[in-house]
Scaffold this motif. Structure first.
Motif, PDB file in Angstrom:
ATOM      1  N   LEU A  23      20.652  41.342  47.549  1.00 17.73           N
ATOM      2  CA  LEU A  23      21.598  42.454  47.436  1.00 17.73           C
ATOM      3  C   LEU A  23      23.023  41.992  47.740  1.00 17.73           C
ATOM      4  CD1 LEU A  23      19.571  45.341  49.148  1.00 17.73           C
ATOM      5  CD2 LEU A  23      20.177  45.163  46.724  1.00 17.73           C
ATOM      6  N   PHE A  24      23.153  41.112  48.733  1.00 22.52           N
ATOM      7  CA  PHE A  24      24.468  40.589  49.116  1.00 22.52           C
ATOM      8  C   PHE A  24      25.128  39.872  47.948  1.00 22.52           C
ATOM      9  CE2 PHE A  24      27.148  37.125  50.594  1.00 22.52           C
ATOM     10  CZ  PHE A  24      27.970  37.733  51.538  1.00 22.52           C
ATOM     11  N   PHE A  25      24.407  38.928  47.347  1.00 25.97           N
ATOM     12  CA  PHE A  25      24.999  38.141  46.259  1.00 25.97           C
ATOM     13  C   PHE A  25      25.152  38.954  44.986  1.00 25.97           C
ATOM     14  CE2 PHE A  25      23.762  34.550  48.960  1.00 25.97           C
ATOM     15  CZ  PHE A  25      24.907  33.785  48.868  1.00 25.97           C
ATOM     16  N   VAL A  30      28.888  41.361  41.119  1.00 18.86           N
ATOM     17  CA  VAL A  30      29.299  42.555  40.367  1.00 18.86           C
ATOM     18  C   VAL A  30      30.754  42.901  40.657  1.00 18.86           C
ATOM     19  CG1 VAL A  30      28.970  45.047  40.187  1.00 18.86           C
ATOM     20  CG2 VAL A  30      26.988  43.527  40.131  1.00 18.86           C
ATOM     21  N   LEU A  31      31.156  42.790  41.926  1.00 20.72           N
ATOM     22  CA  LEU A  31      32.541  43.097  42.296  1.00 20.72           C
ATOM     23  C   LEU A  31      33.514  42.034  41.793  1.00 20.72           C
ATOM     24  CD1 LEU A  31      32.121  44.377  45.977  1.00 20.72           C
ATOM     25  CD2 LEU A  31      32.579  45.729  43.925  1.00 20.72           C
ATOM     26  N   LEU A  33      33.137  40.009  38.985  1.00 20.98           N
ATOM     27  CA  LEU A  33      33.192  39.806  37.535  1.00 20.98           C
ATOM     28  C   LEU A  33      34.455  40.386  36.882  1.00 20.98           C
ATOM     29  CD1 LEU A  33      29.518  40.152  36.247  1.00 20.98           C
ATOM     30  CD2 LEU A  33      31.014  38.157  36.148  1.00 20.98           C
ATOM     31  N   PRO A  34      34.866  41.630  37.194  1.00 16.66           N
ATOM     32  CA  PRO A  34      36.102  42.134  36.566  1.00 16.66           C
ATOM     33  C   PRO A  34      37.308  41.247  36.866  1.00 16.66           C
ATOM     34  CG  PRO A  34      34.885  43.925  37.603  1.00 16.66           C
ATOM     35  CD  PRO A  34      34.220  42.651  38.032  1.00 16.66           C
ATOM     36  N   ALA A  35      37.448  40.834  38.132  1.00 19.63           N
ATOM     37  CA  ALA A  35      38.568  39.957  38.505  1.00 19.63           C
ATOM     38  C   ALA A  35      38.441  38.607  37.810  1.00 19.63           C
ATOM     39  CB  ALA A  35      38.611  39.772  40.014  1.00 19.63           C
ATOM     40  N   ALA A  36      37.214  38.088  37.730  1.00 21.12           N
ATOM     41  CA  ALA A  36      36.989  36.791  37.092  1.00 21.12           C
ATOM     42  C   ALA A  36      37.364  36.829  35.617  1.00 21.12           C
ATOM     43  CB  ALA A  36      35.528  36.382  37.251  1.00 21.12           C
ATOM     44  N   ILE A  37      37.040  37.921  34.954  1.00 20.26           N
ATOM     45  CA  ILE A  37      37.367  38.054  33.525  1.00 20.26           C
ATOM     46  C   ILE A  37      38.875  38.091  33.320  1.00 20.26           C
ATOM     47  CG2 ILE A  37      37.223  39.624  31.549  1.00 20.26           C
ATOM     48  CD1 ILE A  37      34.414  40.406  32.577  1.00 20.26           C
ATOM     49  N   VAL A  38      39.568  38.845  34.171  1.00 21.16           N
ATOM     50  CA  VAL A  38      41.026  38.938  34.074  1.00 21.16           C
ATOM     51  C   VAL A  38      41.669  37.568  34.300  1.00 21.16           C
ATOM     52  CG1 VAL A  38      43.104  39.887  35.161  1.00 21.16           C
ATOM     53  CG2 VAL A  38      41.120  41.360  34.738  1.00 21.16           C
ATOM     54  N   VAL A  39      41.220  36.862  35.345  1.00 18.98           N
ATOM     55  CA  VAL A  39      41.773  35.541  35.667  1.00 18.98           C
ATOM     56  C   VAL A  39      41.469  34.553  34.539  1.00 18.98           C
ATOM     57  CG1 VAL A  39      41.644  33.576  37.249  1.00 18.98           C
ATOM     58  CG2 VAL A  39      41.684  35.903  38.150  1.00 18.98           C
ATOM     59  N   ALA A  40      40.236  34.580  34.035  1.00 18.29           N
ATOM     60  CA  ALA A  40      39.845  33.661  32.970  1.00 18.29           C
ATOM     61  C   ALA A  40      40.688  33.878  31.709  1.00 18.29           C
ATOM     62  CB  ALA A  40      38.359  33.831  32.651  1.00 18.29           C
ATOM     63  N   ARG A  41      40.947  35.136  31.391  1.00 18.22           N
ATOM     64  CA  ARG A  41      41.779  35.423  30.216  1.00 18.22           C
ATOM     65  C   ARG A  41      43.215  34.970  30.434  1.00 18.22           C
ATOM     66  NH1 ARG A  41      39.916  41.433  27.974  1.00 18.22           N
ATOM     67  NH2 ARG A  41      37.902  40.754  27.086  1.00 18.22           N
ATOM     68  N   SER A  61      39.889  34.080  43.420  1.00 20.33           N
ATOM     69  CA  SER A  61      39.498  35.459  43.092  1.00 20.33           C
ATOM     70  C   SER A  61      38.118  35.789  43.645  1.00 20.33           C
ATOM     71  CB  SER A  61      39.519  35.664  41.572  1.00 20.33           C
ATOM     72  OG  SER A  61      38.498  34.918  40.928  1.00 20.33           O
ATOM     73  N   LEU A  62      37.253  34.782  43.710  1.00 18.47           N
ATOM     74  CA  LEU A  62      35.908  34.980  44.260  1.00 18.47           C
ATOM     75  C   LEU A  62      35.937  35.149  45.774  1.00 18.47           C
ATOM     76  CD1 LEU A  62      32.788  34.946  43.851  1.00 18.47           C
ATOM     77  CD2 LEU A  62      32.900  32.463  44.129  1.00 18.47           C
ATOM     78  N   TYR A  63      36.705  34.294  46.437  1.00 14.99           N
ATOM     79  CA  TYR A  63      36.709  34.292  47.900  1.00 14.99           C
ATOM     80  C   TYR A  63      37.577  35.388  48.508  1.00 14.99           C
ATOM     81  CZ  TYR A  63      33.997  29.983  48.206  1.00 14.99           C
ATOM     82  OH  TYR A  63      32.999  29.059  48.140  1.00 14.99           O
ATOM     83  N   LEU A  64      38.527  35.923  47.755  1.00 16.61           N
ATOM     84  CA  LEU A  64      39.354  37.009  48.276  1.00 16.61           C
ATOM     85  C   LEU A  64      38.544  38.291  48.470  1.00 16.61           C
ATOM     86  CD1 LEU A  64      42.702  36.510  46.313  1.00 16.61           C
ATOM     87  CD2 LEU A  64      42.336  36.236  48.772  1.00 16.61           C
ATOM     88  N   ILE A  65      37.419  38.388  47.781  1.00 15.79           N
ATOM     89  CA  ILE A  65      36.542  39.558  47.920  1.00 15.79           C
ATOM     90  C   ILE A  65      35.686  39.461  49.176  1.00 15.79           C
ATOM     91  CG2 ILE A  65      34.699  40.887  46.780  1.00 15.79           C
ATOM     92  CD1 ILE A  65      35.682  39.731  44.139  1.00 15.79           C
ATOM     93  N   VAL A  66      35.470  38.235  49.645  1.00 14.14           N
ATOM     94  CA  VAL A  66      34.518  37.987  50.735  1.00 14.14           C
ATOM     95  C   VAL A  66      34.758  38.828  51.987  1.00 14.14           C
ATOM     96  CG1 VAL A  66      33.723  36.231  52.380  1.00 14.14           C
ATOM     97  CG2 VAL A  66      33.867  35.696  49.947  1.00 14.14           C
ATOM     98  N   PRO A  67      35.991  38.942  52.505  1.00 15.17           N
ATOM     99  CA  PRO A  67      36.170  39.733  53.734  1.00 15.17           C
ATOM    100  C   PRO A  67      35.639  41.158  53.625  1.00 15.17           C
ATOM    101  CG  PRO A  67      38.143  38.464  53.265  1.00 15.17           C
ATOM    102  CD  PRO A  67      37.251  38.325  52.075  1.00 15.17           C
TER     103      PRO A  67
END
Length: 294
Positions: A23-25, A30-31, A33-41, A61-67
């Protein structure tokens, strides 16, 4: 939404640890993916193109969500960051500095032995005006603005990964498993997670990454449950290896097989890197004995 999270908190004690990890991962991905798509584009990158220098923005973008994910997890688990080994006590900073020293000295020994044995050679060196011999300026290689920036980046990455894998995951898994089994599972996830970035280069490093995770778990145990020592060692390894790799300062001499120095020049994919991890584990074991005798 809030009712679902509240119900999850109430059900948490009865949920198997493995399900909690899934559930954690899943939530994290899921949270992200939207940021990843924006950054990738924005970077004009898409799979299966090699990441190259585009990895850092995606990683950020991945690690900023971690906190936020970890804070939610502490609330659901009715726990705190301190119980995972993270707090702002001076002792943690001292452990972190000690870990930086252990990790850096280990790398110096690793590359120093290989240089002495003639297994690797430095691409960048100076010629002594007096003797005509090659002089290796380690200080210029390590202590420069780019390298110090890499150190700060390494501290951020190591703090994030240690809080996730040796803090959150290890603690949750210990609800259902022994310390050793929990460490083995968390370290396996830690190793596999690296495949997301560079699968081809990471595959030969998987055993080394798993062992690295186990060693860093031992660092937390040796540090009486604190993550300071593990963060410091991890940061030193990121700092040293990334600095050398970015500068392309070292190349194998082909005097020994590639599996000794590291496949594709990756220390964790070679016997020498594995020996470094085992030597570090031995040092941490001695630290643990010293702590127990106090």
């Amino acid at each position: 939404m809030w009712n679902s999270i509240t119900n999850l908190r109430l059900l948490s004690p009865s949920i198997p640890a493995i399900v909690k990890i899934i559930l954690f991962f899943s939530t994290w991905v899921v949270l992200w993916l939207p940021a990843a798509i924006v950054v990738a584009r924005a970077l004009k990158w898409h799979p299966p193109q090699p990441l190259g220098n585009k990895k850092l923005p995606l990683l950020a973008s991945l690690y900023l969500i971690v906190p936020f994910i970890l804070w939610a997890t502490t609330w659901i688990e009715n726990t705190s960051f301190a119980s995972w080994g993270w707090d702002w006590q001076p002792a943690v900073l001292m452990s972190l500095l000690r870990g930086l020293g252990i990790g850096t000295i280990g790398l110096v020994i690793l590359f120093g032995v290989q240089l002495t044995a003639g297994w690797i050679e430095l691409k960048t060196s100076e010629i002594s005006s007096e003797t005509g011999e090659k002089i290796i300026n380690f200080w210029a290689l390590i202590f420069n603005p780019a390298s110090l920036l890499t150190l700060l980046l390494g501290l951020w990455i190591s703090a994030t990964e240690e809080l996730i894998f040796r803090g959150c995951l290890q603690t949750i898994l210990q609800q259902d498993y022994s310390v050793l089994i929990a460490a083995a599972i968390a370290s396996l996830i830690f190793a596999i997670a690296h495949l997301i970035w560079e699968a081809t280069e990471t595959l030969p490093q998987l055993p080394g990454l798993w062992l690295m995770g186990m060693v860093l778990t031992l660092a937390r145990i040796a540090d009486s449950g604190s993550l300071g020592l593990a963060i410091g060692i991890h940061a030193a390894w990121i700092w040293g290896i990334t600095t050398i790799d970015t500068a392309q300062a070292i190349k194998p001499t082909s005097s020994v097989p590639e599996w000794i120095t590291g496949i594709a020049a990756k220390p964790l994919a070679g016997a020498a890197g594995i020996l470094l991890l085992l030597a570090t584990a031995a040092v941490l074991f001695l630290i643990q004995i010293s702590v127990n005798q106090r």
